[in-house]
Scaffold this motif. Structure first.
Motif, short mmCIF file in Angstrom:
data_model
loop_
_atom_site.label_atom_id
_atom_site.label_comp_id
_atom_site.label_asym_id
_atom_site.label_seq_id
_atom_site.Cartn_x
_atom_site.Cartn_y
_atom_site.Cartn_z
N PHE A 104 31.92 48.45 -94.47
CA PHE A 104 31.84 49.42 -93.38
C PHE A 104 30.45 50.02 -93.26
CE2 PHE A 104 36.45 49.24 -93.61
CZ PHE A 104 36.79 49.35 -92.26
N VAL A 105 29.75 50.17 -94.40
CA VAL A 105 28.37 50.66 -94.35
C VAL A 105 27.49 49.65 -93.63
CG1 VAL A 105 26.32 51.15 -95.74
CG2 VAL A 105 28.53 52.11 -96.38
N LEU A 106 27.65 48.36 -93.99
CA LEU A 106 26.85 47.31 -93.34
C LEU A 106 27.18 47.21 -91.87
CD1 LEU A 106 27.01 44.49 -96.06
CD2 LEU A 106 25.06 45.94 -95.47
N ARG A 107 28.48 47.35 -91.55
CA ARG A 107 28.87 47.27 -90.13
C ARG A 107 28.25 48.40 -89.32
NH1 ARG A 107 34.81 47.92 -87.40
NH2 ARG A 107 34.27 50.10 -87.84
N ALA A 108 28.27 49.61 -89.90
CA ALA A 108 27.68 50.75 -89.20
C ALA A 108 26.18 50.55 -88.99
CB ALA A 108 27.94 52.03 -89.98
N ASN A 109 25.49 50.10 -90.05
CA ASN A 109 24.05 49.86 -89.94
C ASN A 109 23.76 48.71 -88.98
OD1 ASN A 109 23.29 51.90 -91.67
ND2 ASN A 109 23.46 50.62 -93.50
N TYR A 110 24.68 47.73 -88.98
CA TYR A 110 24.51 46.56 -88.12
C TYR A 110 24.46 46.97 -86.65
CZ TYR A 110 25.74 42.10 -85.87
OH TYR A 110 25.77 40.99 -85.07
N HIS A 111 25.37 47.85 -86.27
CA HIS A 111 25.46 48.24 -84.86
C HIS A 111 24.46 49.33 -84.50
CE1 HIS A 111 28.87 45.80 -83.67
NE2 HIS A 111 29.48 46.12 -84.79
N GLU A 112 24.04 50.13 -85.45
CA GLU A 112 23.15 51.24 -85.14
C GLU A 112 21.68 50.86 -85.25
OE1 GLU A 112 24.21 54.45 -87.66
OE2 GLU A 112 26.24 54.65 -86.85
N ALA A 113 21.37 49.73 -85.88
CA ALA A 113 19.98 49.35 -86.10
C ALA A 113 19.27 48.96 -84.81
CB ALA A 113 19.89 48.22 -87.11
N ILE A 114 20.02 48.42 -83.84
CA ILE A 114 19.44 47.98 -82.57
C ILE A 114 20.32 48.46 -81.43
CG2 ILE A 114 18.66 46.01 -81.20
CD1 ILE A 114 18.53 44.37 -83.75
N THR A 115 19.71 49.02 -80.40
CA THR A 115 20.46 49.42 -79.21
C THR A 115 19.78 48.87 -77.95
OG1 THR A 115 19.22 51.50 -79.00
CG2 THR A 115 21.27 51.56 -80.29
N LEU A 116 20.59 48.60 -76.93
CA LEU A 116 20.07 48.10 -75.66
C LEU A 116 20.60 48.99 -74.53
CD1 LEU A 116 18.53 45.83 -74.10
CD2 LEU A 116 20.77 44.72 -73.82
N ASN A 138 20.79 41.75 -88.81
CA ASN A 138 20.90 42.16 -87.41
C ASN A 138 20.41 41.08 -86.44
OD1 ASN A 138 19.71 44.92 -89.01
ND2 ASN A 138 21.67 45.09 -87.95
N LYS A 139 20.11 39.89 -86.96
CA LYS A 139 19.55 38.85 -86.10
C LYS A 139 20.54 38.40 -85.02
CE LYS A 139 18.46 34.90 -88.02
NZ LYS A 139 17.69 33.89 -88.78
N ALA A 140 21.80 38.22 -85.40
CA ALA A 140 22.81 37.79 -84.42
C ALA A 140 23.00 38.85 -83.34
CB ALA A 140 24.14 37.50 -85.13
N LEU A 141 23.01 40.12 -83.73
CA LEU A 141 23.15 41.20 -82.76
C LEU A 141 21.96 41.21 -81.80
CD1 LEU A 141 24.70 43.81 -81.90
CD2 LEU A 141 23.26 45.05 -83.53
N LEU A 142 20.74 41.02 -82.34
CA LEU A 142 19.55 40.99 -81.50
C LEU A 142 19.60 39.85 -80.49
CD1 LEU A 142 16.67 41.89 -80.80
CD2 LEU A 142 15.84 40.42 -82.66
N ARG A 143 20.01 38.67 -80.93
CA ARG A 143 20.11 37.53 -80.01
C ARG A 143 21.11 37.81 -78.90
NH1 ARG A 143 20.21 32.53 -84.42
NH2 ARG A 143 17.93 32.44 -84.74
N GLY A 144 22.20 38.49 -79.24
CA GLY A 144 23.20 38.82 -78.23
C GLY A 144 22.64 39.77 -77.18
N TYR A 145 21.86 40.76 -77.64
CA TYR A 145 21.28 41.71 -76.70
C TYR A 145 20.23 41.03 -75.81
CZ TYR A 145 23.37 45.83 -78.91
OH TYR A 145 24.24 46.78 -79.36
N LEU A 146 19.39 40.17 -76.41
CA LEU A 146 18.36 39.48 -75.63
C LEU A 146 18.98 38.56 -74.59
CD1 LEU A 146 15.79 38.61 -78.45
CD2 LEU A 146 15.59 40.41 -76.71
N GLU A 196 10.38 37.07 -85.72
CA GLU A 196 10.34 35.69 -85.21
C GLU A 196 11.29 35.50 -84.04
OE1 GLU A 196 11.13 33.09 -88.45
OE2 GLU A 196 9.23 33.50 -89.49
N THR A 197 12.46 36.13 -84.09
CA THR A 197 13.42 36.03 -82.99
C THR A 197 12.82 36.64 -81.72
OG1 THR A 197 15.28 36.14 -84.51
CG2 THR A 197 15.74 36.68 -82.21
N LEU A 198 12.16 37.79 -81.86
CA LEU A 198 11.52 38.43 -80.70
C LEU A 198 10.37 37.58 -80.18
CD1 LEU A 198 11.51 42.16 -81.87
CD2 LEU A 198 12.76 41.22 -79.91
#
Length: 537
Positions: free
Chosen positions: A424-436, A455-463, A488-490
């Protein structure tokens, strides 16, 4: 008493000596009851209480902490006695646990309590409470022929039938039931405002009144109605002792042959971890209750507990912790310094040497009722409700920890709870680390806190949400760390942006280049007003 000048302790003797007497009266039934719950001889609980008062109080980092056998360790001790082959083998694990705690103190590991999620700690305490209730019910009704000492509710023998349940009901002792119910009623009454508002009554500890009731009941019943008296096997059975020499002869000593058993080391590590954790949590609570608002040294307390467990194990005592129940009684009784804890230890020693015959009048049902109430306080329904109200990310690790401990054992259950809490800690950080955020065809991608490869998968989804001919601002002002995988993803996105007509602007993103690799994307001030963006999921 090493941290303050001797005169400091003399100044508060008028407060500390009476407080020590009150703590002693609370500690006697608790020491005996916890030994009972642990499947150990009553003397083991008394020895642990003596060492906690006489030895640990001197070395302690706290002025108000009181150490002794703890209800939170009963399930570990009970299982260890069974698994290792007896009390003598357990004592070796207690000594090793003390050595580990001493090392932890010197390594300044007093901060470990901060690394356990509070939901998991609360789940551990609630599970211990439920196990205490389950294990003490047989003693409370005078039926302990099959009182097991395992760590779970899971039945290994499926032969439980209606007939065996009827046999258990038939073996219940009416006298024990009456004593248990009477003792529970007294302790509940003693915690009510009715008694608390009467200062003289409030000075008497509820457990002591309950024990006095049990002794008086059995004395009267044995003379007037023997059928309602409590059988001798359901009474405390300390060895007959009178004087220091005889006390020394009754001590149990460790069997160091247990060092050849790998389970000894597992038990020692478990005891050291759980005992240290319970001590540190208790210390935090005690500091909050201290009227003088002193802050205890956690590392010094670990050293003191380590020495205490070494001495306790060498003399036949149970493992100990700083205990919040006794510390609360200590503070309520007006204690100012550690002299009160020392006095309580001396009084325990004197009672064991000269009053064993008096202690042997106490029905086990009295001690069971004390532990039943302790178990209820650890696992009361309001605890479940309060954790539930804090949200699913708190409630899930809490419930999983409780169920896992009941279904397995304390150590494995804690590990499972920690894993769920970490998820749950990782999930919270996962969603809060990047916002669009989005306003029309303008996009603002914020990198916040630490942004790792997780957070790479989340970033790709936002991009992927940035549409053709869009304008994207990547803002890294709030990010203290950005993983290379994220950069690198960016960078890959920037290189491909021109093909879709997307313009990219970078703000405070170190390690990225708009024209690296010949991209057609370029910096622009258009759409830089962050306030105009609205959240779009």
């Amino acid at each position: 008493m090493l941290q303050k000048h001797f005169g400091y302790y003399l100044r508060y003797l008028d407060h500390d000596i009476p407080a020590g007497l009150v703590v002693f009266l609370v500690a006697v039934p608790l020491c005996l009851g916890i030994a009972l719950a642990s499947g150990a001889p009553p003397m083991a609980g008394v020895v642990s209480g003596i060492v906690g008062g006489v030895v640990v109080s001197i070395l302690s980092g706290s002025q108000l902490a009181v150490s002794g056998p703890a209800a939170g360790l009963t399930v570990i001790v009970a299982a260890a006695i069974e698994k290792l082959g007896g009390l003598e083998q357990l004592l070796v694990a207690v000594v090793l646990a003390g050595v580990l705690q001493l090392a932890m103190g010197y390594l300044k590991a007093g901060v470990i309590g901060a690394f356990f999620p509070s939901a998991v700690i609360k789940g551990m305490l609630a599970a211990i409470g439920l196990i205490l209730i389950m294990k003490q019910l047989p003693h409370a009704v005078g039926y302990d022929a099959e009182a097991e000492s395992d760590l779970s509710f899971v039945e290994t023998d499926s032969s439980m039938s209606l007939q065996s349940i009827m046999d258990a009901l038939g073996a219940v002792s009416p006298g024990a039931v009456l004593v248990s119910l009477g003792s529970l009623a007294i302790m509940i009454l003693w915690e009510s405002q009715i008694v608390k508002s009467r200062k003289r009554l409030a000075l008497l500890p509820g457990p002591l009144v309950a024990v006095t009731f049990g002794v008086a009941y059995n004395f009267i019943a044995s003379h007037l109605t023997p059928s309602l008296a409590i059988a001798s096997q359901h009474i405390v059975n300390l060895p007959a002792i009178f004087g220091p020499i005889e006390f020394g002869r009754k001590l149990t000593f460790p069997d160091f042959g247990a060092l050849a058993n790998p389970s000894t080391y597992v038990t020692a590590a478990t005891l050291a971890l759980i005992a240290s954790l319970e001590t540190l949590l208790s210390l935090e609570a005690i500091d909050k209750l201290d009227p003088l608002k002193r802050t205890a040294s956690t590392n010094q307390e670990l050293k003191a507990q380590g020495v205490g467990n070494i001495v306790s194990g060498m003399l036949g005592g149970l493992p100990m912790t700083a205990v919040i129940v006794r510390a609360s009684a200590n503070i309520d009784a007006g204690a100012h310094t550690k002299v009160s804890s020392f006095v309580h230890g001396v009084l325990l020693l004197m009672s064991a040497m000269f009053l064993a015959s008096v202690l042997n009048l106490i029905p086990l049902a009295c001690l069971a009722s004390i532990l039943l109430l302790t178990g209820y306080k650890l696992a009361k329904p309001t605890l479940f409700k309060s954790v539930y109200e804090k949200g699913f990310d708190q409630f899930a690790p809490f419930v999983v920890t409780v169920v896992a401990i009941l279904a397995t054992d304390l150590l494995l259950g804690m590990a499972i709870g920690m894993a769920v809490g970490l998820f749950f800690v990782l999930r919270a950080n996962y969603h809060e680390a990047i916002t669009l955020t989005r306003d029309g065809n303008n996009y603002l991608l914020r990198l916040q806190k630490d942004v790792s490869f997780l957070n790479k998968a989340l970033l790709r989804g936002y991009l992927a949400r940035v549409e053709e001919n869009g304008y994207l601002i990547v803002d890294g002002a709030k990010a203290s760390f950005i993983d290379q995988d994220i950069l690198e993803t960016l960078q890959d996105f920037i290189k491909a942006a021109a093909d879709s007509g997307i313009t990219v602007e970078l703000k405070n993103v170190r390690g990225l280049s708009l024209n690296g690799g010949g991209t057609a994307a370029q910096a622009s001030s258009h759409g830089s007003g962050d306030e105009s963006f609205s959240i779009s999921h």
